[in-house]
Design an enzyme around this catalytic site. Structure first.
Site, PDB file in Angstrom:
ATOM      1  CG  ASP A 136      -1.719   2.397 -11.649  1.00  0.00           C
ATOM      2  OD1 ASP A 136      -2.745   2.716 -11.080  1.00  0.00           O
ATOM      3  OD2 ASP A 136      -1.427   1.659 -12.534  1.00  0.00           O
ATOM      4  CG  HIS A 138      -6.041   1.787 -11.527  1.00  0.00           C
ATOM      5  ND1 HIS A 138      -5.072   1.021 -11.356  1.00  0.00           N
ATOM      6  CD2 HIS A 138      -6.999   1.239 -10.903  1.00  0.00           C
ATOM      7  CE1 HIS A 138      -5.165  -0.024 -10.577  1.00  0.00           C
ATOM      8  NE2 HIS A 138      -6.527  -0.177 -10.391  1.00  0.00           N
ATOM      9  CD  GLU A 143      -3.986  -0.305 -14.792  1.00  0.00           C
ATOM     10  OE1 GLU A 143      -3.796   0.718 -13.922  1.00  0.00           O
ATOM     11  OE2 GLU A 143      -3.722  -1.346 -14.260  1.00  0.00           O
TER      12      GLU A 143
HETATM   13  C1  GLP Z   1      -8.577  -3.085  -8.456  1.00  0.00           C
HETATM   14  C2  GLP Z   1      -9.965  -2.490  -8.764  1.00  0.00           C
HETATM   15  C3  GLP Z   1     -10.176  -1.164  -8.376  1.00  0.00           C
HETATM   16  C4  GLP Z   1      -9.492  -0.986  -6.604  1.00  0.00           C
HETATM   17  C5  GLP Z   1      -8.105  -1.155  -6.925  1.00  0.00           C
HETATM   18  C6  GLP Z   1      -7.578  -1.093  -5.453  1.00  0.00           C
HETATM   19  O1  GLP Z   1      -7.579  -2.474  -9.653  1.00  0.00           O
HETATM   20  N1  GLP Z   1     -10.223  -2.559 -10.076  1.00  0.00           N
HETATM   21  O2  GLP Z   1     -11.303  -0.671  -8.353  1.00  0.00           O
HETATM   22  O3  GLP Z   1      -9.860   0.704  -6.487  1.00  0.00           O
HETATM   23  O4  GLP Z   1      -7.940  -2.269  -7.231  1.00  0.00           O
HETATM   24  O5  GLP Z   1      -7.590  -2.085  -4.813  1.00  0.00           O
HETATM   25  P1  GLP Z   1      -7.280  -1.952  -3.291  1.00  0.00           P
HETATM   26  O6  GLP Z   1      -8.496  -1.361  -2.353  1.00  0.00           O
HETATM   27  O7  GLP Z   1      -7.207  -3.582  -2.642  1.00  0.00           O
HETATM   28  O8  GLP Z   1      -5.943  -1.473  -2.999  1.00  0.00           O
END
Ligand code: GLP
Length: 261
Positions: A136, A138, A143
């Site tokens: 999304d 973030h 968020e």
């Molecule tokens: C979580 C973390 C973020 C990260 C996101 C995406 O929300 N707080 O810092 O970027 O996950 O995770 P992934 O890399 O597993 O897609």
């Protein structure tokens, strides 16, 4: 903002890791901001390989992580402290006392966030901040709807992030995912002198589009990177698929890096 579109995540992770290795070799006291999630795992193993090959040492490097779940101890397998120990810190020559992750068990979480900010300031600020991106848009746990000037604080996870994280890290059990976290703010993140974001896979294409070509808006907190003057996004082809200026960025950023003719 530089957008480096790589052949695959292996290539992107290697180039990003090389950037960090070179920075640490040039300044052994580099201050790093680090991220969790599945995305930076390959980059961390490339960084560890470089330490083994004696290309850089992390003995004097200090690190601050982006975020931590509220209510999880650092020994909990799903905590971000645990993740960092396993995926990076135990594989490089860093002093564990030089690594910092927000304390998810702090009695007064807001006070913990203020303490963390003060620590980063005292260390002289972050030289290189590593980021992933949520589907999304973030960054850290900021968020949609979070101020782009926000500071480290207690934040609430959206249902879609809870779902994403349950799938990846909590064996699909949504109830097990904490609904709050302690997170660096967007304003805090953007104070880093350099930012390296990684984004891989189709489910990140809308987030990358919003980050790079969307309006700067709290609706996609990653879009704050458009206001940063040394932000690099390393993505694979699927994550970059929706970018209008894809070919242009790819050529310009790769040329600046000297990785393609
Ligand atoms: C979580 C973390 C973020 C990260 C996101 C995406 O929300 N707080 O810092 O970027 O996950 O995770 P992934 O890399 O597993 O897609």
């Amino acid at each position: 903002m530089e957008v480096v579109i790589c052949k695959n995540k292996e290539e992107a992770s290697k180039i990003a890791a090389d950037m960090i290795t070179a920075a640490v070799a040039a300044n052994p006291r580099t201050v790093l901001g680090l991220a969790t999630g599945s995305t930076p795992v390959l980059m961390y193993s490339e960084m560890a390989k470089a330490v083994k090959a004696k290309k850089a040492s992390y003995r004097q490097v200090k690190t601050w992580n982006l975020d931590e779940y509220e209510g999880l101890a650092g020994t909990h397998e799903q905590s971000y402290r645990y993740f960092m120990n396993k995926n990076l810190f135990e594989k490089i020559d860093i002093r564990i006392s030089n690594t910092h992750v927000l304390n998810g068990l702090a009695k007064d979480p807001e006070k913990e966030c203020a303490r963390y900010e003060a620590q980063i300031r005292k260390a002289g600020g972050i030289d290189i901040q590593v980021l992933g991106i949520g589907s999304d848009g973030h960054i850290a746990f900021n968020e949609p709807g979070t101020s782009l000037q926000s500071r480290t604080s207690v934040v609430y996870l959206t249902p879609s992030t809870v779902r994403d994280n349950a799938r990846l890290f909590f064996h699909g059990d949504m109830k097990a995912v904490p609904k709050r976290a302690l997170s660096m703010g967007v304003g805090t993140i953007c104070e880093a002198r350099k930012i390296i974001m990684l984004a891989f896979g189709r489910n990140k294409q809308d987030a990358v589009k919003g980050c790079v070509e969307g309006p700067v808006s709290q609706f996609c907190t990653a879009s704050a990177l458009q206001m940063h003057n040394d932000a690099w996004i390393f993505c694979d082809e699927p994550a970059a698929a929706k970018l209008k200026l894809k070919e242009y960025y790819s050529w310009r950023s790769a040329t600046k890096l000297g990785i393609r003719k």
